[in-house]
Design an enzyme around this catalytic site. Structure first.
Site, PDB file in Angstrom:
ATOM      1  N   CYS A  13      70.430  37.966  53.221  1.00 31.36           N
ATOM      2  CA  CYS A  13      69.833  38.184  51.904  1.00 31.36           C
ATOM      3  C   CYS A  13      70.476  39.452  51.345  1.00 31.36           C
ATOM      4  CB  CYS A  13      68.311  38.230  51.929  1.00 31.36           C
ATOM      5  SG  CYS A  13      67.566  39.610  52.764  1.00 31.36           S
ATOM      6  N   CYS A  87      68.684  34.058  47.512  1.00 33.67           N
ATOM      7  CA  CYS A  87      68.998  35.212  46.667  1.00 33.67           C
ATOM      8  C   CYS A  87      70.421  35.135  46.110  1.00 33.67           C
ATOM      9  CB  CYS A  87      68.777  36.502  47.445  1.00 33.67           C
ATOM     10  SG  CYS A  87      69.438  36.481  49.104  1.00 33.67           S
ATOM     11  N   CYS A  91      78.437  33.725  50.450  1.00 35.31           N
ATOM     12  CA  CYS A  91      78.936  33.943  51.814  1.00 35.31           C
ATOM     13  C   CYS A  91      80.343  33.381  51.917  1.00 35.31           C
ATOM     14  CB  CYS A  91      78.071  33.185  52.822  1.00 35.31           C
ATOM     15  SG  CYS A  91      76.557  34.003  53.241  1.00 35.31           S
TER      16      CYS A  91
END
Length: 137
Positions: A13, A87, A91
């Site tokens: 997150c 959120c 990645c």
């Protein structure tokens, strides 16, 4: 010595101070060391969210010594499952990894009363994840 046959999970997150820390703490605790656990954030906070730590202490899990960590490409590369916590984190993508996005309310700035339902939802998802990763458990 690390057992390379253990499944590994990375929770991500933004601040690595609430949701991802609670998820990592639950997974470490409930899997009894049978799953390698990591957590990180793209913009880590200075410390773990005190309301999240208090909510976890209520269920017997101590997060008081945890420190938010920065997300690295290596952490993603070294994990079998990458779970983002609703959120919008971007990645790094590696083929063959399992990616999930858990849409969960952000506990930032909320009191422990508001964090408890988030904690409980995370626990349910962790229990399900363990049953998937360790089907013989």
């Amino acid at each position: 010595m690390t057992n390379t046959n253990k499944p590994s999970v990375l929770f991500v997150c933004v601040h690595n101070a609430g949701r991802s820390q609670m998820a990592a703490a639950f997974l470490s605790n409930l899997s009894e060391g049978r799953i390698e656990v990591r957590s990180a954030g793209s913009a880590p906070a200075d410390s773990v969210n005190p309301a999240a730590a208090e909510a976890m202490a209520e269920v017997g899990i101590d997060m008081s010594t945890e420190i938010p960590k920065v997300l690295t490409t290596e952490a993603v590369q070294d994990s079998d499952v990458v779970i983002t916590m609703g959120c919008g984190d971007a990645c790094p993508f590696f083929p063959g990894k399992r990616y999930e996005d858990w849409k969960l309310e952000d506990p930032a700035g909320q009191g422990v009363e508001a964090v408890r339902p988030i904690r409980d939802e995370i626990r349910k998802r962790i229990e399900n994840l363990i049953s998937e990763l360790l089907p013989a458990a």
